[in-house]
Enzyme design. Structure first.
Site, PDB file in Angstrom:
ATOM      1  CE  LYS A 229      -4.040   1.797   8.585  1.00 15.56           C
ATOM      2  NZ  LYS A 229      -4.431   0.406   8.637  1.00 15.56           N
ATOM      3  NE  ARG A 269      -7.320  -0.713   2.461  1.00 13.21           N
ATOM      4  CZ  ARG A 269      -7.372   0.553   2.868  1.00 13.21           C
ATOM      5  NH1 ARG A 269      -6.349   1.086   3.508  1.00 13.21           N
ATOM      6  NH2 ARG A 269      -8.448   1.283   2.645  1.00 13.21           N
TER       7      ARG A 269
HETATM    8  N1  PMM Z   1      -6.799   0.200   7.025  1.00 11.60           N
HETATM    9  C1  PMM Z   1      -7.692   1.135   6.688  1.00 11.60           C
HETATM   10  C2  PMM Z   1      -8.807   0.810   5.910  1.00 11.60           C
HETATM   11  N2  PMM Z   1      -8.987  -0.440   5.453  1.00 11.60           N
HETATM   12  N3  PMM Z   1      -8.270  -2.663   5.318  1.00 11.60           N
HETATM   13  C3  PMM Z   1      -7.411  -3.625   5.664  1.00 11.60           C
HETATM   14  N4  PMM Z   1      -7.604  -4.894   5.244  1.00 11.60           N
HETATM   15  N5  PMM Z   1      -6.319  -3.373   6.440  1.00 11.60           N
HETATM   16  C4  PMM Z   1      -6.063  -2.130   6.922  1.00 11.60           C
HETATM   17  O1  PMM Z   1      -5.062  -1.955   7.640  1.00 11.60           O
HETATM   18  C5  PMM Z   1      -6.973  -1.081   6.585  1.00 11.60           C
HETATM   19  C6  PMM Z   1      -8.086  -1.403   5.765  1.00 11.60           C
HETATM   20  C7  PMM Z   1      -7.528   2.539   7.165  1.00 11.60           C
HETATM   21  O2  PMM Z   1      -6.795   3.319   6.260  1.00 11.60           O
HETATM   22  P1  PMM Z   1      -7.489   4.369   5.225  1.00 11.60           P
HETATM   23  O3  PMM Z   1      -8.457   5.207   6.011  1.00 11.60           O
HETATM   24  O4  PMM Z   1      -6.397   5.165   4.667  1.00 11.60           O
HETATM   25  O5  PMM Z   1      -8.180   3.603   4.153  1.00 11.60           O
END
Ligand code: PMM
Length: 296
Positions: A229, A269
């Site tokens: 992030k 994650r």
């Molecule tokens: N961040 C992203 C997408 N899904 N789900 C949860 N539970 N927590 C998060 O912090 C989260 C998520 C954004 O990241 P990406 O675009 O790389 O998937």
């Protein structure tokens, strides 16, 4: 937060443990053209399936499949498009025996994903994005990640305003929990997530990590999504102030995984799984040694 620690060994009907032997690692497969760190790489279904299996091979405990980017400023994807992106990938991964979660804010997509064999609904809006989500989770008994969220991607950066961010996030998560309970969702289905990067553009992410134990102490499994992030890019900026690019943030991500595990996170994650699988083991050993020392 006035939440009671629910009993029960399993997370809803997912088959996943509520208290795993070590912090779980959720690998990410974004079937999107525009996610900030891997947009476009896994849009092709065969490539997405192969990537999910690769993450499993690297030690992922479950694989999170999403069809809508949540990067700041992203526009909504029509529901049919989201379904067309994720369902074939979920079905194929489930067919290979993979535990799959679906990353969606839409009840319709969550329902279709559960029908296709997904075991967990990962809702970055904590139910705020769709009023049908809480009743669906209640009716299905699915495991559910409720993430702290203050609005969709196009407005979230403007909502980065807190008194004490940890107190505010815990209070707002407790409010989401109240809505879930009122809809009939059981506590043993729920995982809470501080929502790093969601309405948190920079410095406000760090107290949520440094004081993660406060959220863990509320008694619910906690998921941490720090992977690649922006706030990590800022931390790792070069001497000219240019943020480190997303793929140069994996070392920092693994460091967060170790620290989150030591603080008692249920899962992390991540995009790059192998390093985090090692990192959560370090975190578990670290926490166990600390507990042993306290018992002396
Ligand atoms: N961040 C992203 C997408 N899904 N789900 C949860 N539970 N927590 C998060 O912090 C989260 C998520 C954004 O990241 P990406 O675009 O790389 O998937």
């Amino acid at each position: 937060m006035s939440v009671a620690a629910p009993s029960g060994a399993l997370l809803g009907r997912s088959g996943l443990p509520r208290v795993p032997a070590r912090t779980l690692v959720m690998g990410v497969v974004n079937v999107t053209p525009d996610s900030f760190s891997d947009g476009g790489r896994w849009l092709d279904h065969d490539a997405a399936l192969a990537h999910g299996l690769e993450l499993l091979d690297q030690g992922a405990d479950l694989v999170d499949v999403g069809g809508e980017s949540t990067r700041p400023g992203a526009e909504r994807v029509p529901v049919d498009e989201e379904l067309a992106r994720v369902l074939p990938v979920i079905g194929a991964l489930v067919g290979h025996g993979v535990l799959v979660s679906v990353d969606t804010t839409r009840a319709q997509v969550a329902q279709a994903a559960l029908d296709a064999g997904a075991v967990l609904v990962n809702d970055v809006s904590g139910g705020l994005g769709d009023p049908d989500m809480a009743p669906l989770v209640a009716a299905t008994g699915a495991a559910y990640v409720a993430t702290h969220w203050r609005g969709p991607s196009d407005v979230m950066d403007a909502a980065d305003s807190y008194g004490d961010v940890v107190t505010d996030v815990r209070r707002e998560l407790a409010a989401r929990l109240a809505v879930l309970r009122a809809a009939g969702v059981r506590d043993d289905q729920v995982v809470l997530d501080p929502g790093l990067g969601f309405a948190k553009s920079g410095a406000s992410n760090w107290p949520l990590l440094g004081r993660l134990d406060e959220l863990v102490a509320d008694g619910f499994p906690v998921l941490v999504g720090a992977s690649r992030k922006r706030f990590l890019g800022t931390l790792l900026a070069g001497s000219d102030g240019t943020p480190a690019p997303p793929t140069a943030r994996d070392g920092a991500t693994a460091a967060v995984s170790a620290l989150a595990a030591a603080a008692g996170a249920w899962a992390v994650r991540v995009h790059e799984v192998r390093a985090s699988v090692d990192a959560v083991r370090v975190g578990a050993a670290w926490a166990a040694a600390r507990r042993d020392g306290e018992g002396r």
